[in-house]
Design an enzyme around this catalytic site. Structure first.
Site, PDB file in Angstrom:
ATOM      1  CE  LYS A  22      76.600  17.234  26.913  1.00  0.00           C
ATOM      2  NZ  LYS A  22      76.714  17.585  25.275  1.00  0.00           N
ATOM      3  CG  ASN A  23      79.876  19.873  25.601  1.00  0.00           C
ATOM      4  OD1 ASN A  23      79.534  18.807  25.309  1.00  0.00           O
ATOM      5  ND2 ASN A  23      79.505  21.044  25.668  1.00  0.00           N
ATOM      6  NE  ARG A  95      74.881  20.236  15.929  1.00  0.00           N
ATOM      7  CZ  ARG A  95      74.801  20.612  14.589  1.00  0.00           C
ATOM      8  NH1 ARG A  95      73.690  20.280  13.971  1.00  0.00           N
ATOM      9  NH2 ARG A  95      75.847  21.125  13.897  1.00  0.00           N
ATOM     10  CB  CYS A 119      69.789  20.563  16.419  1.00  0.00           C
ATOM     11  SG  CYS A 119      70.650  21.898  17.322  1.00  0.00           S
ATOM     12  NE  ARG A 124      74.665  23.148  17.696  1.00  0.00           N
ATOM     13  CZ  ARG A 124      74.535  22.446  18.611  1.00  0.00           C
ATOM     14  NH1 ARG A 124      73.735  21.834  19.171  1.00  0.00           N
ATOM     15  NH2 ARG A 124      76.063  22.391  19.155  1.00  0.00           N
ATOM     16  N   PRO A 125      75.402  24.833  11.259  1.00  0.00           N
ATOM     17  CG  PRO A 125      76.227  26.730   9.961  1.00  0.00           C
ATOM     18  CD  PRO A 125      75.308  26.209  11.217  1.00  0.00           C
ATOM     19  CG  ASP A 127      80.124  26.821   7.592  1.00  0.00           C
ATOM     20  OD1 ASP A 127      79.491  26.570   8.551  1.00  0.00           O
ATOM     21  OD2 ASP A 127      80.318  28.016   7.241  1.00  0.00           O
ATOM     22  CG  ASP A 310      76.442  24.428  26.478  1.00  0.00           C
ATOM     23  OD1 ASP A 310      75.583  24.959  25.565  1.00  0.00           O
ATOM     24  OD2 ASP A 310      77.214  23.836  26.315  1.00  0.00           O
ATOM     25  CB  ILE A 332      76.465  31.143  20.811  1.00  0.00           C
ATOM     26  CG1 ILE A 332      77.467  31.917  22.165  1.00  0.00           C
ATOM     27  CG2 ILE A 332      77.225  29.849  20.414  1.00  0.00           C
ATOM     28  CD1 ILE A 332      78.701  32.289  21.479  1.00  0.00           C
ATOM     29  NE  ARG A 402      71.790  14.382  23.725  1.00  0.00           N
ATOM     30  CZ  ARG A 402      71.883  15.520  22.933  1.00  0.00           C
ATOM     31  NH1 ARG A 402      70.848  16.195  22.611  1.00  0.00           N
ATOM     32  NH2 ARG A 402      73.259  16.042  22.311  1.00  0.00           N
TER      33      ARG A 402
HETATM   34  C1  UD1 Z   1      79.906  23.156  21.434  1.00  0.00           C
HETATM   35  C2  UD1 Z   1      79.272  22.193  22.649  1.00  0.00           C
HETATM   36  C3  UD1 Z   1      78.019  23.079  22.784  1.00  0.00           C
HETATM   37  C4  UD1 Z   1      78.128  24.479  23.068  1.00  0.00           C
HETATM   38  C5  UD1 Z   1      78.735  25.140  22.107  1.00  0.00           C
HETATM   39  C6  UD1 Z   1      78.932  26.654  22.070  1.00  0.00           C
HETATM   40  C7  UD1 Z   1      80.149  20.217  22.296  1.00  0.00           C
HETATM   41  C8  UD1 Z   1      79.874  18.792  22.146  1.00  0.00           C
HETATM   42  N1  UD1 Z   1      79.143  20.922  22.296  1.00  0.00           N
HETATM   43  O1  UD1 Z   1      79.038  22.730  20.311  1.00  0.00           O
HETATM   44  O2  UD1 Z   1      77.434  22.230  24.026  1.00  0.00           O
HETATM   45  O3  UD1 Z   1      76.514  25.080  22.999  1.00  0.00           O
HETATM   46  O4  UD1 Z   1      79.978  24.448  21.591  1.00  0.00           O
HETATM   47  O5  UD1 Z   1      79.802  26.913  23.192  1.00  0.00           O
HETATM   48  O6  UD1 Z   1      81.035  20.370  23.024  1.00  0.00           O
HETATM   49  N2  UD1 Z   1      79.001  27.412  13.604  1.00  0.00           N
HETATM   50  C9  UD1 Z   1      79.050  27.756  11.945  1.00  0.00           C
HETATM   51  N3  UD1 Z   1      79.785  26.890  11.289  1.00  0.00           N
HETATM   52  C10 UD1 Z   1      80.510  25.762  11.687  1.00  0.00           C
HETATM   53  C11 UD1 Z   1      80.526  25.355  12.935  1.00  0.00           C
HETATM   54  C12 UD1 Z   1      79.571  26.119  14.014  1.00  0.00           C
HETATM   55  O7  UD1 Z   1      78.379  28.711  11.477  1.00  0.00           O
HETATM   56  O8  UD1 Z   1      80.900  24.976  11.015  1.00  0.00           O
HETATM   57  C13 UD1 Z   1      78.177  28.288  14.368  1.00  0.00           C
HETATM   58  C14 UD1 Z   1      77.333  27.585  14.924  1.00  0.00           C
HETATM   59  O9  UD1 Z   1      75.919  27.362  14.288  1.00  0.00           O
HETATM   60  C15 UD1 Z   1      77.099  28.460  16.401  1.00  0.00           C
HETATM   61  C16 UD1 Z   1      78.267  28.926  16.575  1.00  0.00           C
HETATM   62  O10 UD1 Z   1      79.186  28.807  15.254  1.00  0.00           O
HETATM   63  O11 UD1 Z   1      76.125  29.520  15.979  1.00  0.00           O
HETATM   64  C17 UD1 Z   1      79.083  28.160  17.995  1.00  0.00           C
HETATM   65  O12 UD1 Z   1      79.115  26.652  17.510  1.00  0.00           O
HETATM   66  P1  UD1 Z   1      80.201  25.676  17.820  1.00  0.00           P
HETATM   67  O13 UD1 Z   1      81.233  26.585  18.807  1.00  0.00           O
HETATM   68  O14 UD1 Z   1      80.928  25.157  16.619  1.00  0.00           O
HETATM   69  O15 UD1 Z   1      79.375  24.728  18.759  1.00  0.00           O
HETATM   70  P2  UD1 Z   1      79.679  23.186  19.014  1.00  0.00           P
HETATM   71  O16 UD1 Z   1      81.049  22.559  18.677  1.00  0.00           O
HETATM   72  O17 UD1 Z   1      78.411  22.513  17.775  1.00  0.00           O
END
Ligand code: UD1
Length: 424
Positions: A22-23, A95, A119, A124-125, A127, A310, A332, A402
C-alpha cells in the site's frame, strides 16, 4: 459498519500470498501526475486507500483504468490536469493525499492541498514537505485550512535540502518534485524505506535521473519531461510482518508467498530472538513456532532499516502472550499506544510509561468486543483475537480495509475461525 468475529485458539497452517505494498502504491499512483503518458502499475493491492487515491486523481483529471490479468493492473494517464486542488474531505480521510502536492507543483506550477489536521496516532504535521518545496522555489501560503502553493516562473529549481528529521512522505514529495525541477537537487537525511526506493526506481524508468537509491542521500538531476512506464509494485512488508506475527501468536506454520527478508530484517531478528523460526523458501518465507511459547524481547521503533512503527502494535500483541517481559518503545509517533487499553481488556498486562510500554506476558488472552482507532492497532486486535480463548469481535473494520487485502479470507484459508459480519 462491518465487524470481524474471531473464535480464537486455532493453529494456523498454510500459505498466504502477500499483496502489493500500500505505502509504495500510493506515491507511485501520484507519479502519474508528472507525465502526460500512461503509467501502468502492476500488483496493485485491493484496498480502500488505493480507491481514495484513485478518486482524488480522477478529480484532478487523471484517467484511471483497472484491469485484472495475472495480477491487478492500474493504468493512469494525466494527459490533461483539470484541477490542482486536493480537497479537505479526501485529505482528511487519507493523509497520503498530500503526496499529490509535489507532483502537481512540478507539472503545473500550482497546487492547493488541504492541511490534513491531526490523526489518531499523533499530530503528524507536513512542515518538512512545505519547507523542502519552498527551498525548491515554491511560494507557499497557508489560507483557510489549505496549503496554497505556486511556482513563480513555472518551474521548480534544484537545491540542497537537509531534512532535520527522517520523513517518508516528505522524502517522497520532494523526490517527485525534484525529478522535473531545473538543475540538481540533493536530499540529505532522506528516508530509506523500501517504498522510497521503489518510487525512485519507477521515476528512473520514467526518465528521471536519481542516484543514491537505498541510501540516505538522494541526488536528483532534474529533467524537462518524464514519460510513461510499466512498474511492478514491491510486496507489502507490513503485511508480511503482520502474518509473521500471526504465526508467532498462533503456534502457526505459514509460508508467506512473495514475502522478502530484505525488507523486514529488523522484525525477523526480533521474532527470531523471541523464538520464531524464519526461513527463506523459493517463493517467499516460511515462519513457524517450533519450541513452545515465545520469550519476551525489547523492541524500539525507528526509521528503516530499524523496526517499523507500522508493526509495533502487532508485536505488542505477540509479546502479550510471550514468556517474560518486553519493553516496547515508540519513537516515531507520539500517540501510538491506542491499542493498549483494548489489549488489556482482553487480559493483557501492559503498562505505558511515556513512549515505552512494559508488556508482561500472560498465559492466556480472553476474547472480548474491541475497537481501534487506526489501521495497525485494529490488526493487532485481530491477532490477539486469534490467540485468545473465546470470541472476539473487532469493530470499525473499515480501518482494516484501508490496509489489509482480504484479511479474513487469507487467515480463514489457513485454519483461523474468522468471519466478517456485514452491517445489517
Ligand atoms: C509513512 C507511512 C506510515 C508510517 C510512517 C512512518 C505512507 C503512506 N505512510 O507515513 O504508514 O507509519 O511513514 O514509517 O507511506 N513529521 C514531521 N513533519 C513532517 C512530516 C513528518 O514532523 O513534515 C514527523 C511525523 O509527525 C512523524 C515522523 O515525522 O512523527 C515520521 O513521519 P513520516 O515518515 O513523514 O510518516 P508518513 O509519511 O506520514
Amino acid at each position: 459498519m462491518d465487524k470481524i468475529r474471531i473464535r480464537g485458539g486455532k493453529p494456523l497452517n498454510g500459505q498466504i500470498t502477500i499483496s502489493g505494498a500500500k505505502n509504495a502504491a500510493l506515491p507511485l499512483m501520484a507519479t502519474a501526475l508528472l507525465t502526460d503518458d500512461t503509467v501502468t502499475l502492476v500488483n496493485v493491492p485491493r484496498l480502500a486507500d488505493i480507491d481514495s487515491m484513485a478518486h482524488l486523481l480522477v478529480q484532478l483529471g487523471v484517467e484511471v483504468a483497472m484491469s485484472q490479468r495475472a495480477e491487478r493492473e492500474m493504468r493512469l494517464t494525466a494527459a490533461d490536469i483539470r484541477d490542482t486542488t486536493a480537497p479537505y474531505d479526501l485529505v482528511r480521510k487519507m493523509r497520503a493525499s498530500v503526496l499529490v502536492l509535489g507532483p502537481l507543483l512540478a507539472r503545473t506550477g500550482q497546487a492547493q492541498v488541504s492541511l490534513p489536521g491531526g490523526c489518531a496516532i499523533g499530530t503528524r504535521p507536513i512542515d518538512l514537505h512545505l519547507k523542502g518545496l519552498s527551498e525548491l522555489g515554491a511560494e507557499i501560503e497557508l489560507r483557510e485550512g489549505y496549503v496554497q502553493a505556486k511556482v513563480p516562473g513555472g518551474r521548480l529549481k534544484g537545491a540542497k535540502i537537509v531534512f532535520p528529521k527522517v520523513s517518508v512522505g516528505a522524502t517522497e514529495n520532494l523526490l517527485m518534485a525534484a525529478a522535473l525541477a531545473e538543475g540538481e537537487t540533493v536530499l540529505v537525511n532522506a528516508a530509506r524505506e523500501p517504498e522510497i526506493s521503489d518510487l525512485a526506481r519507477c521515476l528512473n524508468a520514467m526518465g528521471a535521473r536519481i542516484e543514491g537509491i537505498d541510501t540516505e542521500t538522494l541526488r536528483i538531476h532534474g529533467v524537462e519531461r518524464l514519460r510513461g512506464c510499466r512498474h511492478r509494485i514491491i510486496s507489502d512488508r507490513v503485511e508480511t510482518g503482520t502474518y509473521m506475527m500471526a504465526a508467532a501468536i498462533c503456534d502457526g506454520d505459514l509460508e508467506l508467498v512473495g514475502g522478502s527478508l530484505d525488507h523486514i530484517g529488523a522484525v525477523a531478528k526480533s521474532l527470531e530472538e523471541a523464538g520464531l523460526s524464519i526461513a527463506e523458501t523459493n517463493r517467499g518465507l516460511r515462519v513457524r513456532r517450533v519450541n513452545g511459547p515465545l520469550t519476551g524481547v525489547d523492541v524500539m521503533t525507528e526509521p528503516f532499516p530499524g523496526f517499523p512503527t507500522d508493526l509495533q502494535a502487532q508485536m505488542m500483541s505477540v509479546m502479550a502472550t510471550a514468556t517474560g517481559a518486553s519493553m516496547i518503545t515508540e519513537t516515531i509517533f507520539e500517540n501510538r499506544f491506542m491499542h493498549v487499553p483494548e489489549l488489556c481488556r482482553m487480559g493483557a498486562n501492559i503498562n505505558v510509561h511515556g513512549a515505552s510500554a512494559m508488556v508482561r506476558g500472560v498465559k492466556r488472552l480472553t476474547g472480548a468486543p474491541v475497537m481501534a482507532t487506526d489501521l495497525r492497532a485494529s490488526v493487532s486486535l485481530v491477532l490477539a483475537g486469534l490467540a485468545a480463548e473465546g470470541e472476539t469481535v473487532v469493530n470499525r473494520v473499515y480501518h482494516l480495509d484501508r490496509g489489509y487485502e482480504r484479511l479474513e479470507e487469507k487467515l480463514a484459508a489457513c485454519g483461523a475461525e474468522i468471519e466478517r459480519i456485514a452491517a445489517g
